[in-house]
Scaffold this motif. Structure first.
Motif, PDB file in Angstrom:
ATOM      1  N   UNK A  15     -48.052   0.814 -62.618  1.00 30.55           N
ATOM      2  CA  UNK A  15     -49.108   1.787 -62.937  1.00 30.55           C
ATOM      3  C   UNK A  15     -48.521   3.187 -63.097  1.00 30.55           C
ATOM      4  N   UNK A  16     -47.661   3.593 -62.181  1.00 27.73           N
ATOM      5  CA  UNK A  16     -47.055   4.930 -62.285  1.00 27.73           C
ATOM      6  C   UNK A  16     -46.106   5.018 -63.479  1.00 27.73           C
ATOM      7  N   UNK A  17     -45.422   3.914 -63.790  1.00 26.86           N
ATOM      8  CA  UNK A  17     -44.566   3.893 -64.982  1.00 26.86           C
ATOM      9  C   UNK A  17     -45.401   4.148 -66.239  1.00 26.86           C
ATOM     10  N   UNK A  18     -46.553   3.489 -66.328  1.00 29.59           N
ATOM     11  CA  UNK A  18     -47.422   3.672 -67.489  1.00 29.59           C
ATOM     12  C   UNK A  18     -47.987   5.091 -67.555  1.00 29.59           C
ATOM     13  N   UNK A  19     -48.376   5.635 -66.417  1.00 27.11           N
ATOM     14  CA  UNK A  19     -48.866   7.018 -66.400  1.00 27.11           C
ATOM     15  C   UNK A  19     -47.773   7.966 -66.891  1.00 27.11           C
ATOM     16  N   UNK A  20     -46.539   7.733 -66.456  1.00 22.91           N
ATOM     17  CA  UNK A  20     -45.415   8.549 -66.925  1.00 22.91           C
ATOM     18  C   UNK A  20     -45.211   8.436 -68.425  1.00 22.91           C
ATOM     19  N   UNK A  21     -45.385   7.241 -68.962  1.00 23.22           N
ATOM     20  CA  UNK A  21     -45.274   7.064 -70.416  1.00 23.22           C
ATOM     21  C   UNK A  21     -46.348   7.869 -71.133  1.00 23.22           C
ATOM     22  N   UNK A  22     -47.536   7.909 -70.549  1.00 19.16           N
ATOM     23  CA  UNK A  22     -48.619   8.672 -71.156  1.00 19.16           C
ATOM     24  C   UNK A  22     -48.319  10.156 -71.246  1.00 19.16           C
ATOM     25  N   UNK A  23     -47.580  10.662 -70.285  1.00 23.56           N
ATOM     26  CA  UNK A  23     -47.211  12.082 -70.295  1.00 23.56           C
ATOM     27  C   UNK A  23     -46.286  12.376 -71.473  1.00 23.56           C
ATOM     28  N   UNK A  24     -45.386  11.458 -71.774  1.00 31.01           N
ATOM     29  CA  UNK A  24     -44.332  11.710 -72.764  1.00 31.01           C
ATOM     30  C   UNK A  24     -44.561  11.096 -74.140  1.00 31.01           C
ATOM     31  N   UNK A  25     -45.530  10.185 -74.249  1.00 29.58           N
ATOM     32  CA  UNK A  25     -45.757   9.484 -75.511  1.00 29.58           C
ATOM     33  C   UNK A  25     -47.203   9.699 -75.956  1.00 29.58           C
ATOM     34  N   UNK A  26     -47.384  10.501 -76.999  1.00 31.99           N
ATOM     35  CA  UNK A  26     -48.727  10.862 -77.470  1.00 31.99           C
ATOM     36  C   UNK A  26     -49.540   9.654 -77.929  1.00 31.99           C
ATOM     37  N   UNK A  27     -48.887   8.526 -78.237  1.00 37.69           N
ATOM     38  CA  UNK A  27     -49.628   7.355 -78.712  1.00 37.69           C
ATOM     39  C   UNK A  27     -49.925   6.349 -77.589  1.00 37.69           C
ATOM     40  N   UNK A  28     -49.452   6.624 -76.387  1.00 38.59           N
ATOM     41  CA  UNK A  28     -49.671   5.695 -75.279  1.00 38.59           C
ATOM     42  C   UNK A  28     -51.102   5.844 -74.739  1.00 38.59           C
TER      43      UNK A  28
END
Length: 185
Positions: A15-28
């Motif tokens: 879950x935290x990995x995905x949240x981190x991806x959301x911070x850095x990837x505008x399409x996530x």
């Protein structure tokens, strides 16, 4: 199936990995979570916001907002939010509950200075967001650092539901140092 979904620690880390991806990837999908507050007259309010940071170690998230927005009136009465994300690729629903501190002015000026001009347009709309206007475009975008605020969200509770071949649900609480507990999905 991977350890990420079969163990409490693995699910929490995912879950935290995905949240981190959301911070850095505008399409996530985690980039644009639904944020819910309770209005001063006790009605639920949901909106989409941009996730600006996610820190697993601190159990915190940040979001940016305009101090003039109606959500600020809600947060001043009840400084709590719920955050919801559905990531279809991993079949994971992430729900968080957090307490919120609002920071503006000089402490966030360095962040304002890093915001691109096109994004600054969201802070300083005249008349303020939520004000009735005569026509759809009867407003002016006037970027103003005085209306920029950061919502520092201290995550208190996490509820995760993985809808893989076998459904799994777990809850995590700051009060038990994120140990986790399986729940019936």
């Amino acid at each position: 199936m991977t350890d990420r979904f079969e163990t409490l620690d693995g699910l929490h880390a995912k879950a935290w990995e995905l949240l981190g991806k959301g911070v850095h990837d505008a399409s996530h999908p985690c980039r644009l979570p639904t944020i819910s507050t309770i209005s001063p007259d006790h009605w639920p309010e949901a909106r989409t916001m941009v996730l600006r940071s996610a820190d697993k170690a601190a159990g915190g998230l940040t979001l940016h907002t305009d101090l003039q927005s109606t959500k600020l009136a809600s947060l001043r009465v009840n400084a709590r939010i719920a955050l919801h994300v559905w990531d279809a690729e991993t079949a994971l629903q992430i729900r968080l509950q957090a307490s919120v501190a609002i920071t503006s002015g000089d402490p966030v000026r360095a962040l304002w200075d890093k915001i691109p001009d096109h994004a600054r347009q969201s802070y300083g709309v005249i008349p303020p967001p939520g004000t009735q206007i005569a026509t759809a475009l009867d407003y002016v975008k006037s970027p103003d650092p005085a209306t920029f605020a950061v919502l520092d969200c201290r995550v208190m509770q996490i509820d995760l539901v993985h809808l893989g071949e076998d459904h799994r649900r777990a809850t995590y609480s700051r009060s038990d140092d994120w140990a986790g507990q399986w729940l019936s999905p």
